[in-house]
Design an enzyme around this catalytic site. Structure first.
Site, PDB file in Angstrom:
ATOM      1  N   TYR A   1      19.896  37.212 139.988  1.00 33.41           N
ATOM      2  CA  TYR A   1      18.886  36.987 139.080  1.00 33.41           C
ATOM      3  C   TYR A   1      17.671  37.505 139.596  1.00 33.41           C
ATOM      4  O   TYR A   1      17.483  36.845 140.821  1.00 33.41           O
ATOM      5  CB  TYR A   1      18.761  35.664 138.738  1.00 33.41           C
ATOM      6  CG  TYR A   1      17.626  35.397 137.760  1.00 33.41           C
ATOM      7  CD1 TYR A   1      17.839  35.968 136.404  1.00 33.41           C
ATOM      8  CD2 TYR A   1      16.455  34.808 137.973  1.00 33.41           C
ATOM      9  CE1 TYR A   1      16.830  35.970 135.509  1.00 33.41           C
ATOM     10  CE2 TYR A   1      15.518  34.634 136.860  1.00 33.41           C
ATOM     11  CZ  TYR A   1      15.571  35.123 135.838  1.00 33.41           C
ATOM     12  OH  TYR A   1      14.361  34.946 134.851  1.00 33.41           O
TER      13      TYR A   1
ATOM     14  N   HIS B   1      14.708  38.587 132.923  1.00 33.06           N
ATOM     15  CA  HIS B   1      14.181  38.433 131.856  1.00 33.06           C
ATOM     16  C   HIS B   1      12.780  39.370 131.597  1.00 33.06           C
ATOM     17  O   HIS B   1      11.852  39.065 132.818  1.00 33.06           O
ATOM     18  CB  HIS B   1      13.772  37.011 131.595  1.00 33.06           C
ATOM     19  CG  HIS B   1      15.074  36.039 131.348  1.00 33.06           C
ATOM     20  ND1 HIS B   1      15.582  35.453 132.309  1.00 33.06           N
ATOM     21  CD2 HIS B   1      15.521  35.649 130.083  1.00 33.06           C
ATOM     22  CE1 HIS B   1      16.599  34.711 131.800  1.00 33.06           C
ATOM     23  NE2 HIS B   1      16.604  34.672 130.399  1.00 33.06           N
TER      24      HIS B   1
ATOM     25  N   ASN C   1       6.961  44.008 125.729  1.00 33.88           N
ATOM     26  CA  ASN C   1       6.654  44.782 126.920  1.00 33.88           C
ATOM     27  C   ASN C   1       7.402  46.089 127.050  1.00 33.88           C
ATOM     28  O   ASN C   1       8.461  46.192 127.598  1.00 33.88           O
ATOM     29  CB  ASN C   1       6.580  43.920 128.325  1.00 33.88           C
ATOM     30  CG  ASN C   1       6.049  44.859 129.515  1.00 33.88           C
ATOM     31  OD1 ASN C   1       5.985  46.165 129.499  1.00 33.88           O
ATOM     32  ND2 ASN C   1       5.687  44.109 130.365  1.00 33.88           N
ATOM     33  N   GLU C   2       7.305  46.953 126.251  1.00 37.06           N
ATOM     34  CA  GLU C   2       8.167  48.348 125.967  1.00 37.06           C
ATOM     35  C   GLU C   2       8.026  49.029 127.471  1.00 37.06           C
ATOM     36  O   GLU C   2       9.189  49.464 127.820  1.00 37.06           O
ATOM     37  CB  GLU C   2       7.464  49.171 125.086  1.00 37.06           C
ATOM     38  CG  GLU C   2       8.371  50.437 124.727  1.00 37.06           C
ATOM     39  CD  GLU C   2       7.420  51.209 123.962  1.00 37.06           C
ATOM     40  OE1 GLU C   2       8.045  52.507 123.530  1.00 37.06           O
ATOM     41  OE2 GLU C   2       6.428  51.040 123.433  1.00 37.06           O
TER      42      GLU C   2
ATOM     43  N   ALA D   1       7.959  47.882 130.579  1.00 38.74           N
ATOM     44  CA  ALA D   1       8.999  47.247 131.504  1.00 38.74           C
ATOM     45  C   ALA D   1      10.454  47.371 130.976  1.00 38.74           C
ATOM     46  O   ALA D   1      11.099  47.752 131.813  1.00 38.74           O
ATOM     47  CB  ALA D   1       8.568  45.657 131.565  1.00 38.74           C
TER      48      ALA D   1
ATOM     49  N   TYR E   1      13.453  49.557 133.098  1.00 37.00           N
ATOM     50  CA  TYR E   1      14.775  48.885 133.678  1.00 37.00           C
ATOM     51  C   TYR E   1      15.796  49.764 132.852  1.00 37.00           C
ATOM     52  O   TYR E   1      16.937  50.058 133.602  1.00 37.00           O
ATOM     53  CB  TYR E   1      14.862  47.379 132.939  1.00 37.00           C
ATOM     54  CG  TYR E   1      14.381  46.370 133.837  1.00 37.00           C
ATOM     55  CD1 TYR E   1      14.817  46.229 134.958  1.00 37.00           C
ATOM     56  CD2 TYR E   1      13.415  45.717 133.431  1.00 37.00           C
ATOM     57  CE1 TYR E   1      14.615  45.083 135.973  1.00 37.00           C
ATOM     58  CE2 TYR E   1      12.733  44.620 134.525  1.00 37.00           C
ATOM     59  CZ  TYR E   1      13.520  44.742 135.607  1.00 37.00           C
ATOM     60  OH  TYR E   1      13.019  43.584 136.634  1.00 37.00           O
TER      61      TYR E   1
ATOM     62  N   TYR F   1       8.877  32.003 126.275  1.00 37.20           N
ATOM     63  CA  TYR F   1       7.419  31.970 126.742  1.00 37.20           C
ATOM     64  C   TYR F   1       6.539  30.921 125.784  1.00 37.20           C
ATOM     65  O   TYR F   1       6.699  31.285 124.369  1.00 37.20           O
ATOM     66  CB  TYR F   1       6.698  33.208 126.838  1.00 37.20           C
ATOM     67  CG  TYR F   1       7.375  34.198 127.542  1.00 37.20           C
ATOM     68  CD1 TYR F   1       7.281  34.040 129.191  1.00 37.20           C
ATOM     69  CD2 TYR F   1       8.230  35.182 127.099  1.00 37.20           C
ATOM     70  CE1 TYR F   1       7.992  35.114 129.640  1.00 37.20           C
ATOM     71  CE2 TYR F   1       8.780  36.105 128.040  1.00 37.20           C
ATOM     72  CZ  TYR F   1       8.616  36.003 129.284  1.00 37.20           C
ATOM     73  OH  TYR F   1       9.318  36.760 130.227  1.00 37.20           O
TER      74      TYR F   1
ATOM     75  N   ARG G   1       3.147  30.528 126.057  1.00 34.89           N
ATOM     76  CA  ARG G   1       1.782  31.069 125.915  1.00 34.89           C
ATOM     77  C   ARG G   1       1.796  32.413 125.484  1.00 34.89           C
ATOM     78  O   ARG G   1       0.469  32.984 125.357  1.00 34.89           O
ATOM     79  CB  ARG G   1       1.079  30.758 127.214  1.00 34.89           C
ATOM     80  CG  ARG G   1       0.801  29.237 127.605  1.00 34.89           C
ATOM     81  CD  ARG G   1       0.071  29.052 128.867  1.00 34.89           C
ATOM     82  NE  ARG G   1       0.080  27.611 129.150  1.00 34.89           N
ATOM     83  CZ  ARG G   1      -0.552  27.336 130.269  1.00 34.89           C
ATOM     84  NH1 ARG G   1      -1.297  28.238 131.105  1.00 34.89           N
ATOM     85  NH2 ARG G   1      -0.556  25.986 130.713  1.00 34.89           N
TER      86      ARG G   1
END
Length: 287
Positions: free
Chosen positions: A190, A232, A237-238, A240, A244, A259, A261
């Site tokens: 992870y 995760h 967030n396109e 990021a 990947y 999440y 917040r």
């Protein structure tokens, strides 16, 4: 040096959070800024794992080494600067729990003068001690740092942990990590943290950090049988997610409410199953 102010392609940054709802993992992945929701691609479509494409040679000023007591303060400052979430002291204690070539916590060091020789991706980039990117025996594969050269400046890092799970991490029914294991469990790696200062982006360094971890997983006996590496990423967030995917990862379904917040509040699990090609590349880099 803020992620949001960088003009370079931004690698994802991953951080543990106290804002996760009960029942979900205590780690998150956040990068800024986020694109408009209507511009996001359909990540529910299958994405083939193409593996990491060969890139240009890494800068000769770069080295990648296990985090040590001397580099962990700088690593901590970078994490505090780039991430909106505070890490507990325990996290950084784990950063230096293993300072050998088998470490899953590594920093990128930038040296004022170029290294003795350029090295290809995945190869040992360490100085006086072997780096986890090339877990060869200490007696081979390492070019020592000349005594007159300074140790380098920490410009980024990655920290991972090994887990034993009874299911593939792409499952959205992902309970909080338990230390209880069963005979059918498998090892998964992870990605807890991945961060790089903005002036050093677009040089392949973040990719090299991930590749160094994969090389360690594929060549060190203690990680034998590790099935996948995963993280995760905030669902909005396109950039990021694309980062990947271009590096051989696949994108899973949304884990709703991950999440507290962020709006939207979901996270996508990105993962890369370790395949024969990964082991062959790791072995070739090690040799």
């Amino acid at each position: 040096m803020d992620l949001a102010n960088s003009s370079h392609p931004q690698p994802p940054t991953t951080a543990p959070s106290a804002d996760v709802q009960p029942g979900f993992r205590q780690d998150t992945s956040v990068s800024a800024p986020s694109p408009p929701l209507e511009s996001l691609p359909d990540w529910s479509a299958p994405h083939k794992n193409f593996g990491v494409a060969p890139g240009p040679p890494l800068p000769p000023n770069l080295s990648i080494d296990p985090i040590t007591p001397s580099t962990v303060p700088s690593f901590r400052r970078i994490i505090s600067l780039l991430l909106p979430i505070r890490y507990p002291d325990k996290f950084f204690a784990e950063s230096v729990a293993n300072t050998t070539p088998t470490s899953l916590a590594q920093v990128a060091l930038w040296h004022e003068r170029p290294r003795p020789a350029k090295r290809k991706r995945g190869e040992n980039l360490g100085d006086s001690s072997p780096a986890p990117g090339n877990p060869a025996p200490e007696s081979s594969g390492t070019v020592p740092l000349p005594p007159e050269m300074p140790p380098g400046t920490v410009i980024g890092g990655i920290q991972c942990r090994l887990e034993r799970l009874p299911f593939h991490p792409s499952s959205i029914a992902f309970p909080k990590h338990s230390t209880t294991t069963t005979p059918g469990d498998r090892n998964y790696c992870y990605i807890q943290t991945l961060a790089l200062l903005s002036p050093y982006r677009a040089k392949g360094i973040a990719t090299a950090l991930v590749e160094a971890i994969i090389t360690t997983l594929c060549t060190q006996k203690e990680y034998e049988g590790t099935a996948s590496i995963y993280a995760h990423v905030w669902e909005a967030n396109e950039e990021a997610l694309e980062w990947y995917v271009k590096r051989g990862f696949q994108v899973g379904d949304v884990v709703q409410g991950y999440y507290r917040r962020l709006k939207p509040a979901g996270a996508r699990i990105v993962w890369k199953d370790l395949e024969v090609g990964d082991y062959l590349r790791a072995q070739s880099w090690r040799e």
